[in-house]
Write a protein that holds these residues in place. Structure first.
Motif, PDB file in Angstrom:
ATOM      1  N   PRO A  15      46.790   3.624   1.187  1.00 50.72           N
ATOM      2  CA  PRO A  15      46.837   5.432   1.359  1.00 50.72           C
ATOM      3  C   PRO A  15      47.320   5.382   0.134  1.00 50.72           C
ATOM      4  O   PRO A  15      46.969   6.120  -0.867  1.00 50.72           O
ATOM      5  N   LEU A  16      48.445   4.259  -0.112  1.00 55.45           N
ATOM      6  CA  LEU A  16      48.923   4.800  -1.491  1.00 55.45           C
ATOM      7  C   LEU A  16      48.008   4.541  -2.933  1.00 55.45           C
ATOM      8  O   LEU A  16      47.501   5.694  -4.104  1.00 55.45           O
ATOM      9  N   LYS A  17      47.123   3.556  -2.512  1.00 55.45           N
ATOM     10  CA  LYS A  17      45.955   3.754  -3.417  1.00 55.45           C
ATOM     11  C   LYS A  17      45.470   5.151  -3.615  1.00 55.45           C
ATOM     12  O   LYS A  17      44.984   5.452  -4.691  1.00 55.45           O
ATOM     13  N   LYS A  19      46.372   7.918  -2.821  1.00 55.37           N
ATOM     14  CA  LYS A  19      47.022   9.512  -3.678  1.00 55.37           C
ATOM     15  C   LYS A  19      46.343   8.759  -5.605  1.00 55.37           C
ATOM     16  O   LYS A  19      46.830   9.828  -6.139  1.00 55.37           O
ATOM     17  N   TYR A  20      47.048   7.776  -5.479  1.00 56.52           N
ATOM     18  CA  TYR A  20      46.553   6.863  -7.662  1.00 56.52           C
ATOM     19  C   TYR A  20      45.576   7.774  -7.684  1.00 56.52           C
ATOM     20  O   TYR A  20      45.683   8.318  -8.629  1.00 56.52           O
ATOM     21  N   LYS A  21      44.698   7.856  -7.234  1.00 56.86           N
ATOM     22  CA  LYS A  21      43.001   7.669  -7.493  1.00 56.86           C
ATOM     23  C   LYS A  21      42.839   9.336  -7.522  1.00 56.86           C
ATOM     24  O   LYS A  21      42.979  10.461  -8.213  1.00 56.86           O
ATOM     25  N   TYR A 239      46.180  -1.196  -9.551  1.00 56.15           N
ATOM     26  CA  TYR A 239      47.127  -0.044  -9.827  1.00 56.15           C
ATOM     27  C   TYR A 239      48.226  -0.787  -9.127  1.00 56.15           C
ATOM     28  O   TYR A 239      49.845  -0.573  -9.589  1.00 56.15           O
ATOM     29  N   GLN A 240      47.983  -2.178  -9.396  1.00 57.81           N
ATOM     30  CA  GLN A 240      49.412  -2.876  -9.091  1.00 57.81           C
ATOM     31  C   GLN A 240      50.450  -2.964 -10.127  1.00 57.81           C
ATOM     32  O   GLN A 240      51.291  -3.089  -9.708  1.00 57.81           O
ATOM     33  N   GLU A 241      49.869  -2.336 -11.160  1.00 58.50           N
ATOM     34  CA  GLU A 241      51.167  -2.473 -12.149  1.00 58.50           C
ATOM     35  C   GLU A 241      52.003  -1.739 -11.932  1.00 58.50           C
ATOM     36  O   GLU A 241      53.232  -1.339 -12.593  1.00 58.50           O
ATOM     37  N   MET A 245      54.777  -1.793  -4.109  1.00 55.19           N
ATOM     38  CA  MET A 245      54.764  -3.142  -4.023  1.00 55.19           C
ATOM     39  C   MET A 245      54.872  -4.727  -4.702  1.00 55.19           C
ATOM     40  O   MET A 245      54.879  -5.774  -4.554  1.00 55.19           O
ATOM     41  N   TRP A 246      54.417  -4.093  -5.712  1.00 55.68           N
ATOM     42  CA  TRP A 246      54.038  -4.982  -7.002  1.00 55.68           C
ATOM     43  C   TRP A 246      54.567  -4.897  -8.660  1.00 55.68           C
ATOM     44  O   TRP A 246      54.656  -5.626  -8.742  1.00 55.68           O
ATOM     45  N   ARG A 247      55.161  -3.705  -8.249  1.00 55.07           N
ATOM     46  CA  ARG A 247      55.472  -3.194 -10.188  1.00 55.07           C
ATOM     47  C   ARG A 247      56.875  -4.381 -11.140  1.00 55.07           C
ATOM     48  O   ARG A 247      56.087  -5.082 -11.865  1.00 55.07           O
TER      49      ARG A 247
HETATM   50  S1  SF4 Z   1      48.302  -2.802  -4.819  1.00 62.11           S
HETATM   51 FE1  SF4 Z   1      49.234  -1.345  -3.938  1.00 62.11          FE
HETATM   52  S2  SF4 Z   1      48.650   1.061  -3.932  1.00 62.11           S
HETATM   53 FE2  SF4 Z   1      46.914  -1.522  -4.611  1.00 62.11          FE
HETATM   54  S3  SF4 Z   1      45.816  -1.842  -2.992  1.00 62.11           S
HETATM   55 FE3  SF4 Z   1      47.763  -2.556  -2.703  1.00 62.11          FE
HETATM   56  S4  SF4 Z   1      49.213  -1.859  -1.798  1.00 62.11           S
HETATM   57 FE4  SF4 Z   1      47.802   0.095  -2.238  1.00 62.11          FE
END
Ligand code: SF4
Length: 379
Positions: A15-17, A19-21, A239-241, A245-247
């Motif tokens: 769901p966050l991906k 939203k970003y897009k 969007y990892q950066e 969860m990944w930043r």
């Molecule tokens: S990197 Fe973040 S935004 Fe991208 S799919 Fe994984 S949890 Fe979602």
């Protein structure tokens, strides 16, 4: 609401991906995996676009080479590996298929499917997308979606694949008379890296349930539920950066004071020790209790302490009896409490609209957080 199938698919992945897009409109850097898939789709469209003559294998390889972009790859090794894999796929495609004799009726077909809301026409939605290919078969049609994924799904996955169901709904909008011919309308995923096609059909009930599933997804989007969802697909997420969860992985920790690293190391150490201590605590309790039992005593004396055995009893009440006592004085409902485990069991047996309504009444009462430690793989 108008949504593309790929955006709904994104929402289901994370769901966050989505939203970003779709909401923040952040451009996702194109990954080499996406580029590879798009280029092969273009080659297949080129191969099958009707013309005076169909392209030969050499023509297709030439087209592939002209559309190749080395700059999207991390290094020369990755670039060469992907290019030669692309060449293998195209060669195999020509070996496995007679590209000069096909019965294709549509290529890269754009569609828009209406999703009627069961009760509120104001909430009708439209899903759009592109079907890679539709073939005429002996008794009906075959809807084909090309995949460049490395991993093949199971036949069960294909039988329930939502994308294929949506494509079939779109197809039926274009060919409404085929509604009565569903057993002869095949839906297929063609895995180009494996040269294998997995095929299924759908019933009307399958199609109805997919409509319901999408309405639920849209409901979540409208409810602004945009939590990140970790999965192996994160490895290909552009969007990892910026993702929470990944930043931190991309942060130059060497310029930080190192306090956080020390805190994490100490936290892990303490957690390990507390697990060991808990285990030892249980062992010691058992030893002391066994001694008390053997000596038929309830207290143990040492020079520094007295350890006493205390019994904790858990009681249950006779519900019917309590009810007859409390209901007349209007206090019965005060002691009733919804129990999550029993509720989940009951929900699973309820008809879908009722279940949905019950799920919608769910609200967060209390939020607590805990830290989970996972071993980090060496990169
Ligand atoms: S990197 Fe973040 S935004 Fe991208 S799919 Fe994984 S949890 Fe979602």
């Amino acid at each position: 609401m108008r949504l593309s199938f790929s955006s709904l698919d994104n929402y289901q992945t994370c769901p966050l991906k989505y939203k970003y897009k779709e909401i923040d409109k952040l451009k996702e850097p194109k990954t080499s995996v996406q580029f590879f898939g798009t280029t092969l789709h273009k080659v297949l469209e080129y191969i099958h676009t009707p013309g005076f003559t169909s392209p030969t294998l050499e023509d297709a390889l030439d087209f592939f080479s002209k559309h190749w972009d080395e700059s999207v790859f991390k290094d020369e090794l990755e670039n060469r590996g992907a290019f030669s894999q692309g060449v293998d796929i195209i060669q195999r495609y020509y070996t496995d298929n007679d590209v000069f004799r096909t019965n294709i009726v549509a290529l890269e077909k754009r569609f828009a499917v209406d999703l009627p809301h069961p009760t509120d026409p104001e909430k009708n939605h439209v899903i759009s997308g592109i079907i890679d290919r539709i073939d005429r078969t002996e008794n009906g049609y075959e809807i084909i979606d090309y995949k460049t994924a490395r991993k093949m799904p199971t036949q069960d996955d294909v039988n329930t694949n939502i994308q294929l169901s949506i494509y079939l709904l779109a197809f039926l909008k274009m060919y409404p008379t085929e509604k009565n011919n569903l057993p002869n309308i095949k839906v297929s995923l063609y895995f180009l890296k494996h040269g294998q096609k997995l095929t299924a059909t759908r019933t009307q009930e399958d199609l109805d349930s997919v409509t319901e599933l999408f309405l639920n997804v849209i409901n979540d989007i409208e409810g602004e539920k945009f939590e990140p969802r970790l999965s192996p697909l994160c490895a290909w997420c552009g969007y990892q950066e910026i993702c929470p969860m990944w930043r931190h992985k991309f942060k130059d920790v060497s310029i930080e004071s190192g306090d956080m690293e020390k805190a994490v190391a100490e936290y892990i150490q303490l957690k390990k020790e507390s697990t060991q201590q808990r285990k030892r605590f249980v062992e010691l309790q058992k030893t002391i209790e066994q001694y008390m039992e053997q000596e038929k005593i309830q207290r143990v004396f040492t020079p520094d302490a007295i350890v006493e055995k205390s019994l904790r009893k858990t009681y249950g009440y006779d519900e019917e009896k309590l009810r007859t006592l409390l209901e007349p004085i209007d206090r019965w409902k005060d002691v009733l409490k919804v129990d999550g485990i029993s509720l989940r069991k009951v929900l699973g047996t309820l008809p879908s609209p009722l279940r949905k309504e019950a799920e919608e009444s769910k609200e967060i009462k209390k939020e607590t957080s805990t830290l989970v430690i996972k071993k980090r793989a060496k990169e």
